[in-house]
Design an enzyme around this catalytic site. Structure first.
Site, short mmCIF file in Angstrom:
data_model
loop_
_atom_site.label_atom_id
_atom_site.label_comp_id
_atom_site.label_asym_id
_atom_site.label_seq_id
_atom_site.Cartn_x
_atom_site.Cartn_y
_atom_site.Cartn_z
N HIS A 113 0.85 -1.21 0.00
CA HIS A 113 0.00 0.00 0.00
C HIS A 113 0.88 1.26 0.00
O HIS A 113 0.66 2.18 -0.78
CB HIS A 113 -0.93 -0.03 1.22
CG HIS A 113 -1.79 1.19 1.36
ND1 HIS A 113 -3.15 1.16 1.17
CD2 HIS A 113 -1.49 2.48 1.66
CE1 HIS A 113 -3.64 2.39 1.34
NE2 HIS A 113 -2.65 3.20 1.65
N GLU A 114 1.89 1.28 0.87
CA GLU A 114 2.76 2.46 0.95
C GLU A 114 3.62 2.60 -0.30
O GLU A 114 3.87 3.70 -0.78
CB GLU A 114 3.64 2.40 2.21
CG GLU A 114 2.87 2.39 3.52
CD GLU A 114 1.80 3.47 3.62
OE1 GLU A 114 2.00 4.56 3.08
OE2 GLU A 114 0.74 3.20 4.21
N HIS A 158 1.98 4.37 -2.99
CA HIS A 158 2.00 5.83 -2.83
C HIS A 158 3.22 6.45 -3.51
O HIS A 158 3.11 7.50 -4.13
CB HIS A 158 2.02 6.22 -1.35
CG HIS A 158 0.66 6.28 -0.71
ND1 HIS A 158 -0.32 7.14 -1.14
CD2 HIS A 158 0.13 5.60 0.35
CE1 HIS A 158 -1.39 6.99 -0.38
NE2 HIS A 158 -1.15 6.06 0.52
ZN LIG Z 1 -2.44 5.29 1.93
#
Ligand SMILES: [Zn+2]
Length: 196
Positions: free
Chosen positions: A147-148, A151
């Site tokens: 998830h990170e 980003h």
């Molecule tokens: Zn996030």
């Protein structure tokens, strides 16, 4: 120092982060501020674009997940105190059968959706010492890393859901873009910048 978290709709969340060197200005302080900002918002991960910097940096602490009753004691032990800084990360391999997990994001408050990802990830990265290493992670730790990592590639979890689900949350996303949301933590919105 607690930094404002950038909300959905801000273009910085769509930029591909650039690699950094140990000379990056105020790096130590930036990392410390990111941890403080993440803990303040009860998050398990925070990426630099979420505090307005399009660089390849994210921090993780999965401790809050270790308190989940559904976990076996081994997994809970692994998650407790798993705190790590990822600099210049590059995912080299993702393996296994995709599994779904209900994800959320500090930049997209009040939106949660099931996201499918592969369970095992091989990643190259360095910590504050800037020594590059390759490691394999799986389960919830891999999930938070993925998830990170998204980003710093300009990708959000809402990009990974079906078009029907996307339509259903469109209004919520629009509201966040315009700053029509209230959170306990400090946020910053794209529309507010235009002098609204
Ligand atoms: Zn996030």
């Amino acid at each position: 120092m607690i930094l404002p978290i950038v909300g959905y709709g801000d273009p910085v969340l769509r930029k591909v982060g650039v690699a950094i060197t140990p000379e990056y200005p105020n790096l130590k302080e930036t990392i410390a501020n990111m941890y403080e900002t993440m803990y303040n918002a009860y998050g398990v991960g925070l990426a630099a674009p979420q505090v307005g910097m399009a660089i390849r940096l994210f921090v993780i602490d999965t401790t809050p997940f270790s308190e989940d009753d559904d976990l076996g004691s081994d997994e809970a032990k692994e998650l407790k105190g798993f705190k790590k800084t990822f600099i210049n990360a590059k995912i080299v391999k993702e393996e296994g059968e995709e599994w779904s997990f209900n994800e959320g994001c500090l930049s997209i408050p009040d939106v949660r959706e099931d996201v499918y990802r592969k369970p095992t990830v091989t990643i190259e990265y360095c910590e504050e010492d800037f020594v590059m290493k390759t490691e394999v992670f799986d389960g919830l730790i891999a999930r938070v890393i993925q998830h990170e990592y998204d980003h710093i590639e300009g990708v959000l979890f809402t990009d990974k859901i079906s078009s029907l689900k996307k339509r259903l949350i469109q209004k919520k996303l629009k509201n966040i873009t315009e700053g029509k949301t209230f959170q306990e933590y400090r946020m910053k919105f794209a529309a507010a910048k235009k002098g609204r």
